[in-house]
Design an enzyme around this catalytic site. Structure first.
Site, PDB file in Angstrom:
ATOM      1  N   LYS A  65       1.277  62.707 -30.757  1.00 14.96           N
ATOM      2  CA  LYS A  65       2.692  62.797 -31.148  1.00 14.96           C
ATOM      3  C   LYS A  65       2.929  63.992 -32.082  1.00 14.96           C
ATOM      4  O   LYS A  65       3.863  64.764 -31.873  1.00 14.96           O
ATOM      5  CB  LYS A  65       3.149  61.481 -31.806  1.00 14.96           C
ATOM      6  CG  LYS A  65       3.073  60.298 -30.835  1.00 14.96           C
ATOM      7  CD  LYS A  65       3.622  59.032 -31.424  1.00 14.96           C
ATOM      8  CE  LYS A  65       2.801  58.492 -32.567  1.00 14.96           C
ATOM      9  NZ  LYS A  65       1.399  58.120 -32.176  1.00 14.96           N
ATOM     10  N   THR A  66       2.055  64.135 -33.080  1.00 13.04           N
ATOM     11  CA  THR A  66       2.220  65.260 -34.011  1.00 13.04           C
ATOM     12  C   THR A  66       2.059  66.575 -33.251  1.00 13.04           C
ATOM     13  O   THR A  66       2.828  67.527 -33.437  1.00 13.04           O
ATOM     14  CB  THR A  66       1.155  65.173 -35.131  1.00 13.04           C
ATOM     15  OG1 THR A  66       1.257  63.880 -35.723  1.00 13.04           O
ATOM     16  CG2 THR A  66       1.348  66.235 -36.174  1.00 13.04           C
ATOM     17  N   ASP A 110       7.300  61.536 -38.943  1.00 11.63           N
ATOM     18  CA  ASP A 110       6.250  60.643 -38.448  1.00 11.63           C
ATOM     19  C   ASP A 110       6.533  59.240 -38.985  1.00 11.63           C
ATOM     20  O   ASP A 110       7.161  59.113 -40.054  1.00 11.63           O
ATOM     21  CB  ASP A 110       4.902  61.155 -38.974  1.00 11.63           C
ATOM     22  CG  ASP A 110       3.737  60.659 -38.128  1.00 11.63           C
ATOM     23  OD1 ASP A 110       3.985  59.974 -37.107  1.00 11.63           O
ATOM     24  OD2 ASP A 110       2.585  60.948 -38.479  1.00 11.63           O
ATOM     25  N   THR A 159       4.740  54.309 -33.903  1.00  9.29           N
ATOM     26  CA  THR A 159       3.777  53.479 -33.169  1.00  9.29           C
ATOM     27  C   THR A 159       4.425  52.134 -32.849  1.00  9.29           C
ATOM     28  O   THR A 159       3.848  51.318 -32.152  1.00  9.29           O
ATOM     29  CB  THR A 159       2.524  53.225 -34.041  1.00  9.29           C
ATOM     30  OG1 THR A 159       2.967  52.799 -35.336  1.00  9.29           O
ATOM     31  CG2 THR A 159       1.679  54.472 -34.183  1.00  9.29           C
ATOM     32  N   ARG A 218      -7.838  61.749 -30.141  1.00 10.78           N
ATOM     33  CA  ARG A 218      -8.377  61.883 -31.512  1.00 10.78           C
ATOM     34  C   ARG A 218      -9.811  61.356 -31.567  1.00 10.78           C
ATOM     35  O   ARG A 218     -10.681  61.964 -32.177  1.00 10.78           O
ATOM     36  CB  ARG A 218      -7.502  61.130 -32.515  1.00 10.78           C
ATOM     37  CG  ARG A 218      -8.153  61.044 -33.886  1.00 10.78           C
ATOM     38  CD  ARG A 218      -7.249  60.502 -34.959  1.00 10.78           C
ATOM     39  NE  ARG A 218      -6.196  61.426 -35.274  1.00 10.78           N
ATOM     40  CZ  ARG A 218      -4.925  61.089 -35.411  1.00 10.78           C
ATOM     41  NH1 ARG A 218      -4.547  59.830 -35.248  1.00 10.78           N
ATOM     42  NH2 ARG A 218      -4.028  62.000 -35.701  1.00 10.78           N
TER      43      ARG A 218
HETATM   44  P1  ATP Z   1      -0.791  59.767 -35.458  1.00  8.80           P
HETATM   45  O1  ATP Z   1       0.250  58.873 -34.922  1.00  8.80           O
HETATM   46  O2  ATP Z   1      -1.978  59.044 -36.062  1.00  8.80           O
HETATM   47  O3  ATP Z   1      -0.278  60.872 -36.340  1.00  8.80           O
HETATM   48  P2  ATP Z   1      -0.734  61.471 -33.183  1.00  8.80           P
HETATM   49  O4  ATP Z   1      -0.299  60.688 -31.993  1.00  8.80           O
HETATM   50  O5  ATP Z   1       0.291  62.265 -33.911  1.00  8.80           O
HETATM   51  O6  ATP Z   1      -1.452  60.494 -34.178  1.00  8.80           O
HETATM   52  P3  ATP Z   1      -2.154  63.963 -32.959  1.00  8.80           P
HETATM   53  O7  ATP Z   1      -2.386  64.204 -34.431  1.00  8.80           O
HETATM   54  O8  ATP Z   1      -1.096  64.767 -32.319  1.00  8.80           O
HETATM   55  O9  ATP Z   1      -1.928  62.411 -32.700  1.00  8.80           O
HETATM   56  O10 ATP Z   1      -3.494  64.208 -32.130  1.00  8.80           O
HETATM   57  C1  ATP Z   1      -4.760  63.832 -32.629  1.00  8.80           C
HETATM   58  C2  ATP Z   1      -5.808  64.823 -32.178  1.00  8.80           C
HETATM   59  O11 ATP Z   1      -5.966  64.729 -30.768  1.00  8.80           O
HETATM   60  C3  ATP Z   1      -5.512  66.287 -32.474  1.00  8.80           C
HETATM   61  O12 ATP Z   1      -6.712  66.906 -32.872  1.00  8.80           O
HETATM   62  C4  ATP Z   1      -5.075  66.873 -31.168  1.00  8.80           C
HETATM   63  O13 ATP Z   1      -5.524  68.186 -31.048  1.00  8.80           O
HETATM   64  C5  ATP Z   1      -5.775  65.997 -30.147  1.00  8.80           C
HETATM   65  N1  ATP Z   1      -4.908  65.798 -28.981  1.00  8.80           N
HETATM   66  C6  ATP Z   1      -3.927  64.882 -28.875  1.00  8.80           C
HETATM   67  N2  ATP Z   1      -3.356  64.938 -27.667  1.00  8.80           N
HETATM   68  C7  ATP Z   1      -3.983  65.918 -26.997  1.00  8.80           C
HETATM   69  C8  ATP Z   1      -3.842  66.443 -25.676  1.00  8.80           C
HETATM   70  N3  ATP Z   1      -2.942  65.935 -24.828  1.00  8.80           N
HETATM   71  N4  ATP Z   1      -4.634  67.450 -25.312  1.00  8.80           N
HETATM   72  C9  ATP Z   1      -5.569  67.937 -26.160  1.00  8.80           C
HETATM   73  N5  ATP Z   1      -5.773  67.470 -27.426  1.00  8.80           N
HETATM   74  C10 ATP Z   1      -4.986  66.476 -27.832  1.00  8.80           C
END
Ligand code: ATP
Length: 334
Positions: A65-66, A110, A159, A218
């Site tokens: 998401k981030t 977030d 989430t 992640r």
């Molecule tokens: P949270 O809700 O805990 O903040 P999030 O959903 O925002 O988590 P991210 O921080 O965007 O998750 O991603 C976590 C890690 O996974 C990062 O290092 C990111 O580079 C990697 N990642 C996530 N999605 C992908 C993707 N589709 N392709 C490649 N790497 C990804």
């Protein structure tokens, strides 16, 4: 859950995560439907030279998401301001953020479901009309002063989409539901990240990490870093044997279950004859908080078909019995 398989990022991990984040939609692996939907929204906004609709990203932690919020800003070629629901405890906190936005800026919030209620109400007007009403003074003399904002795009992440009040949910023009990744998609995430880290990992090694990553990029990236550490310290090549040895050290089994997952499953099978068993009884029997079991352990065991939830409690499936190496009732002996 705090181990290698936690879907949440630890504070020390954020630097590594930044280095591995894809920066364009085409580099973003998987989620093909969301990518196409988002791509269309952003292309149309760019062609119209208008800010796109507000975007809500819903899904479990660690699915990107981030990363997507950063991609939205970079595809629009606009700056990104990041904040989070827990950081917005008063309407004034939000007013300060909103009034500092520049035209077209992307605001990422977030955990938007954790924002204060008073701020939420301010956000409705801001999202709809790019305006806020600021209260000046106190008591009977208080007046509200309207303040025009620069047009912006809100990207909210949650989430728990179900916890968002309807008026807030309705003000997002597009909601992306992020799904867990397939093993193939995770393999692409691992391959890409290994390349960026300059770590030569065999194709079988890539697949082995992908299979154990619980559908979550992640976790895939984290397991990859542990395998890379192992290869460096033990001077082994990045092959299946190194992956297996490194992940055995961290108690991650071949299906991505860790010590607590296995303990829970074993307790259901061995102490409660496969269930049904209630959550609190189960929690006491493994010495863990009921919340951790409900929020982290159980969803994964259910998703992988090892456990089911019934109105009378948790029940191990046939696969669950087999996973802990005990013959299910009714199975032929030997
Ligand atoms: P949270 O809700 O805990 O903040 P999030 O959903 O925002 O988590 P991210 O921080 O965007 O998750 O991603 C976590 C890690 O996974 C990062 O290092 C990111 O580079 C990697 N990642 C996530 N999605 C992908 C993707 N589709 N392709 C490649 N790497 C990804």
């Amino acid at each position: 859950m705090t181990g290698e398989l936690s879907p949440q990022a630890s504070p020390s991990e954020q630097g590594y995560e930044g280095a591995l984040r894809p920066s364009t939609l085409s580099e973003f692996v998987g989620q093909s439907k969301v990518r196409r939907q988002l791509g269309l929204l952003l292309d149309a906004a760019t062609m119209r030279q208008h800010t796109p609709d507000h975007i809500l990203l819903a899904g479990p932690p660690g699915l990107g998401k981030t990363t997507l919020s950063m991609i939205v800003a970079s595809e629009l070629d606009k700056p990104l301001h990041q904040t989070s629901g827990p950081a917005i405890q008063h309407a004034g906190d939000l007013a300060a953020v909103l009034s500092a936005l520049t035209p077209g800026e992307v605001l990422f919030v977030d955990e938007i479901h954790r924002m204060a209620r008073s701020a939420e109400e301010m956000l409705y007007l801001a999202m709809e009309d790019f305006k806020v009403d600021i209260m000046v003074g106190k008591g009977a003399g208080a007046t509200s002063v309207p303040l025009e904002l620069a047009p912006f795009t809100l990207v909210g992440a949650t989430t728990r989409a179900g916890l968002l009040p309807n008026p807030l949910r309705d003000r997002f023009g597009f909601t992306a539901h992020l799904e867990f990744y397939s093993d193939d998609e995770l393999a692409s995430v691992v391959r890409r990240a290994a390349g960026l880290l300059g770590f030569a990992l065999s194709e079988q090694g890539v697949d082995e990490i992908a299979r154990r990553s619980r559908g979550t990029p992640r976790i895939a990236n984290r397991l990859l870093r542990r395998v890379r550490d192992y290869s460096l310290v033990h001077e082994t090549p990045g092959d299946t044997a190194s992956v297996q040895a490194a992940l055995a050290l961290y108690d991650v089994d071949q299906h991505g279950l860790d010590r607590l997952d296995r303990e829970v499953l074993r307790a259901v099978v061995e102490r409660f004859s496969g269930g049904p068993v209630g959550l609190s009884t189960l929690a006491v029997s493994v010495g863990e908080e009921a919340e951790t079991i409900e929020a982290v352990v159980e969803p994964f065991l259910v998703r992988t078909g090892l456990l089911t939830r019934t109105p009378r409690g948790r029940v191990a499936t046939r696969l669950g019995w087999e996973h802990v190496g005990v013959a299910p009732p009714g199975a032929p002996n030997g």
